[in-house]
Structures are given as structure tokens and as C-alpha cells.
Motif scaffolding. Sequence first.
Motif, short mmCIF file in Angstrom:
data_model
loop_
_atom_site.label_atom_id
_atom_site.label_comp_id
_atom_site.label_asym_id
_atom_site.label_seq_id
_atom_site.Cartn_x
_atom_site.Cartn_y
_atom_site.Cartn_z
N PHE A 16 0.85 -1.24 -0.05
CA PHE A 16 -0.09 0.35 -0.14
C PHE A 16 0.87 1.26 0.45
O PHE A 16 2.23 1.47 0.64
CB PHE A 16 -1.26 -0.04 1.00
N MET A 17 0.20 2.39 -0.45
CA MET A 17 1.18 3.64 -0.68
C MET A 17 1.03 4.42 1.13
O MET A 17 -0.41 4.27 1.65
CB MET A 17 0.21 4.45 -0.80
N TYR A 50 -0.34 -1.68 -4.90
CA TYR A 50 -2.06 -1.18 -4.83
C TYR A 50 -3.00 -0.53 -3.70
O TYR A 50 -2.44 -0.35 -2.37
CB TYR A 50 -2.40 -2.98 -5.30
N GLY A 51 -3.81 -1.19 -3.99
CA GLY A 51 -4.76 -0.41 -2.90
C GLY A 51 -5.36 0.65 -3.02
O GLY A 51 -5.17 1.67 -4.68
N LEU A 52 -5.92 2.04 -2.05
CA LEU A 52 -6.27 3.05 -2.52
C LEU A 52 -5.20 3.83 -1.90
O LEU A 52 -4.11 3.86 -2.16
CB LEU A 52 -7.72 3.46 -1.09
N LEU A 58 1.80 8.21 -10.04
CA LEU A 58 1.23 7.06 -9.83
C LEU A 58 0.85 5.88 -10.78
O LEU A 58 0.86 5.51 -10.16
CB LEU A 58 0.35 7.62 -8.68
N ASP A 59 1.36 6.09 -11.90
CA ASP A 59 0.95 5.56 -13.14
C ASP A 59 1.96 4.19 -12.53
O ASP A 59 2.47 4.11 -12.71
CB ASP A 59 1.15 6.24 -14.31
N SER A 60 0.97 3.22 -13.41
CA SER A 60 1.22 2.29 -14.13
C SER A 60 2.16 1.38 -13.07
O SER A 60 2.88 0.13 -12.52
CB SER A 60 2.82 1.87 -15.13
N ASN A 61 0.94 1.24 -11.77
CA ASN A 61 1.05 0.48 -10.60
C ASN A 61 -0.93 -0.73 -10.27
O ASN A 61 -1.22 -0.95 -11.62
CB ASN A 61 0.59 1.22 -9.24
N ASN A 62 -0.95 -1.12 -9.38
CA ASN A 62 -2.29 -1.87 -9.40
C ASN A 62 -3.67 -0.73 -8.28
O ASN A 62 -4.10 -1.09 -7.91
CB ASN A 62 -2.41 -3.21 -8.11
N SER A 87 -9.91 1.52 -6.30
CA SER A 87 -11.01 2.13 -6.09
C SER A 87 -11.08 3.93 -6.88
O SER A 87 -10.56 3.91 -7.57
CB SER A 87 -10.53 2.66 -4.23
N ALA A 88 -11.76 4.60 -5.68
CA ALA A 88 -12.27 6.38 -7.42
C ALA A 88 -10.58 7.19 -6.70
O ALA A 88 -10.06 6.41 -5.88
CB ALA A 88 -13.44 6.93 -5.91
#
Length: 287
Positions: free
Chosen positions: A137-138, A159-161, A177-181, A184-185
Motif C-alpha cells: 500500500f501507499m 496496490y490499494g487506495l 502514480l501511473d502503472s501500478n495496481n 477504488s475512486a
Amino acid sequence: MVDNSFRGSIPNTVGNLRLLERLYLFGNNLTRESSTLELRFFTSLANCRRLKVLAIALNQFNGIIPASIGNLFTSLLYLEARGCKLMGEIPSGIGNLSSLDFINLDSNELTGFIPRTIGRLQNLQQLYLEHNKLEGFMPNDFCQLNNLGDLYLSDNKLYGLIPPCLGELKSRRRIYLDSNNLTSAIPSTLWSLKDLVGLNLSSNSLSGYIPLDVEHMNVITELDLSWNQLSGKIPNCKEKFPLEDFLQTPQLNHLCTTMDCVVPLDCKSHHAKLEAFSIAGHQFCEY
């Protein structure tokens, strides 16, 4: 000693340079000692009490940042080690380097979680960790970095929010933050960052819609939301807010949202500079 062809390892005797303030060794063919994966010169640099700049980018270390990096003196302001084939995890001790205002570790092979101790670096202004293999997670600890302007985490395995508090600090200038997993919104707080210049959230699994709050992003020059799972309606260019505030705000030169429909004629006529608006992939529709 920049951009030469030096080979071999950085000798541990570099620690004998007690008055050393700046060490520039980037752009060489330096490697690590063959006997260990750890880059031991970090340990020896703990003797350099005045060290402010450590620039070792673009070498061939193929090694691990040792835990002893946390023993470097708090005089260190600048750490650049991009493109060095660094492996392993980022040591939690990096949070001890309280004076750091610049960290660039991009384009390596770093793995594991981003250490939460980075949240201690209250002077940090630029953090570049893109093009690695970081996961998890971030950490919400990013939200403690009151002076952080640039945050680059592109092309990892996060991944995650996206932490909503990330948009609560007005110092943010660029968030990539592009090209991750990420899922959510998109946090609504990001759209209120009036001084944000670049926002790239492409190639994730983000859902939801583009709110009208985009109009508050007055100086943004790059907005990339492509290849997500966004849906809903395209904000009306004329009635909701001027097109120049959404696409060319006022100097926006790149916007990419993967939707598949045609921009309304009123949008094109409202802004003569608009030549192409690529919207392919999402399920958007016009107002």
C-alpha cells in the motif's frame, strides 16, 4: 569524477575524508565489492560529518543499500542513486536522515514495501522512486511530508487506495502514480490542489468519475487518467466550466483520458487551440 569510465568499487577509505561535503561519482562503471551484496561504502561515509551531497547515479552496483545508511550524518541534503541496479529493500533507517530534501532512487530493482519512516523527513521536497518493483500500500506517512512537492511512484507494484490525505497538503506540484495496481475512486482531495502542475494516474484500476472540481486545477499542464475503469459523464465544457480550465488550463498541453466518443462541437469552437482529445476505452458519455 562525473561521466568517466571508472571501474571497481568505491573504496571504504573514502570515509577518511572527514571534511568531505559533496561526492559526485555518477555516470561511471563502478561496482560493489565481490565479497558481499551490501554496498559497504555507505558505512564508511558515516565518518564524513559534513557530507551534504551524495550523487552516485548511473553506475553498475548490483548491490543492496545497507541498513547503515541510517548512520549517515543528518547533514545530508541530497541523495541520488538512480539507474544503479540497486536491489533489495529501502532500509527503514533512511528516515533518520532528517535533513534530506531530495531522494532519487528511480530505475533500479528495489523491492519490498516503501518504509513508513520516510514520513519523518519533514524537509523532503522531491521523492523519485519510479521504475522499481516496490509493492504494498501507499503509506499514509506520505501525508506527513508537509514540504513534498514532487512524488513519483510510477511503474511499481503498488496496490490499494490512494490515501485521501495526499491531496490535503497544498505543497504538492507533481503526483505520478501511473502503472501500478491502485484501485477504488480517485480521492476528491486531489482535485482541490490548485497549484498542481502534473497528475498521472494512468494504467491502474481506478473507478468513479471525473468531478467538476477539475476546474480548480488552474495551472496544471499534464493530466493523464488513461487506462483505468472510469465511467460517468464528460463534464460540459461551456456550462460547467471553461474548456481552458479543463483541457488547456491555461497552458495544458497534454490530457489523456481513455474514453471512446467524439468531443462536442461546442468544446472545439470554445477553444481554438484544441486539435485532438483522445478519449478511448472508458464508458463515458456526453452531457
